[in-house]
Design an enzyme around this catalytic site. Sequence first.
Site, short mmCIF file in Angstrom:
data_model
loop_
_atom_site.label_atom_id
_atom_site.label_comp_id
_atom_site.label_asym_id
_atom_site.label_seq_id
_atom_site.Cartn_x
_atom_site.Cartn_y
_atom_site.Cartn_z
N VAL A 89 0.77 3.95 -3.59
CA VAL A 89 0.20 5.31 -3.48
C VAL A 89 1.28 6.28 -3.00
O VAL A 89 2.10 5.92 -2.17
CB VAL A 89 -0.96 5.32 -2.45
N SER B 137 4.59 7.59 2.56
CA SER B 137 3.45 8.53 2.60
C SER B 137 2.28 7.94 3.37
O SER B 137 1.44 8.69 3.90
CB SER B 137 3.02 8.95 1.20
N HIS C 152 0.82 -1.21 0.00
CA HIS C 152 0.00 0.00 0.00
C HIS C 152 0.85 1.26 0.00
O HIS C 152 0.47 2.28 -0.59
CB HIS C 152 -0.97 -0.01 1.19
N ASP C 153 2.02 1.21 0.65
CA ASP C 153 2.89 2.40 0.61
C ASP C 153 3.43 2.61 -0.81
O ASP C 153 3.47 3.74 -1.30
CB ASP C 153 4.05 2.26 1.61
N ASP D 70 7.36 5.61 -0.45
CA ASP D 70 7.84 6.91 0.05
C ASP D 70 7.39 7.20 1.48
O ASP D 70 7.47 8.35 1.93
CB ASP D 70 7.37 8.04 -0.88
#
Length: 320
Positions: free
Chosen positions: A75, A83, A71-72, A81
């Site tokens: 997106v 996020s 999932h990181d 990153d």
Amino acid sequence: MMGIWTAFKTLAAALLLVAMILKPVVEAQLQYGYYETLGCRGVENLVRTSVGLSFLTDPTASAAMLRLAFHDCQVGPGGCDGSIMVEGNGREMDAGGNFGVKRLDIINSVKADLERMCPMTVSCADIIAMVGRDAVAFSGGPEIQIPLGRKDADFSSASEADAKLPPSTSSVDTILSVFAPFGMSLAESVASLGAHTLGGGHCKNIQDRLRFNSPTAPTSLLYRTQLRAACVVNVFDIAILNNDASQFTFDNQYFKDIQNGRGLFTVDNLLSTDPRTAPIVSLYATNEAALFAAFQSAYVTLTSRAMTGTQGSVRSTCHL
Ligand code: HEM
């Protein structure tokens, strides 16, 4: 005339010099042993040790960490990153697709250890990618070497996450369109879904399959009955159903299960019936070594979209 020519040559030489200075930055890439080159030794050992302790006390943590890595990387402005752990209104973690993402405290605890060892050096993005990789190995899956040097984003968007995280009802076309931008082959894309050998999912992600006459209902009558029974008494959506019959072990059981009509989500079911992916599902169901080899390269590819060099930064904490 000579003066203009000399000025031109001086300017060209200056531009060349600037280009030579900038080249390593512009072309900075992920590197194996990246933190050793920065003088920070033992990063991967420290990550593995602290992660190992977490997994001993919570057997569901490895699945959570592997999903977190996907999932990181899926997106965010810089791919992998960090996020997903950025705070603020409308952050990624508020997206419906991140429902069930948990144990972010593990990332924070590893980050705190690493900050003591080498302050402001190891990015949250690298920690998430390393922890996801270690989750696979700790659960009996392949050992994977990944290059490091990812930088962190300071921006996170729930609407982007909603648009980019594929739902449980995704078609095979959707799955392939998710993995294509990473540069994955068909075999690697199917192997990536093999991550569903770990962990489980909530009833709300299988409601479509439990309706009477649903075209995507599990073909195994026994399995359909088991899912219905588990979800009918589900209060506050707390029931978690296993992704495969050995949810704490990274093995090829997932592929055996989906071949036998026991895939948890629509997406798992479709993988075993689509003519493009079914032969690869059969291969992985019978040849675990082939699955492990494909998953190794798929994970490196999955975690390779990243900001490096002067892009992004290294955050002091990962948050959430
Ligand atoms: C691209 C298609 C994919 C779809 C549609 C998908 C969908 C889902 C859904 C709906 C859940 C259950 C969430 C819940 O109800 O709590 C889940 C769980 C999970 N996914 Fe995926 N996934 C995909 C790819 C991946 C990839 C590429 C990975 C990792 C490499 C991954 C790793 C996992 C893991 C380990 C879990 C279990 C998490 C836990 O038990 O805490 N998935 N996935």
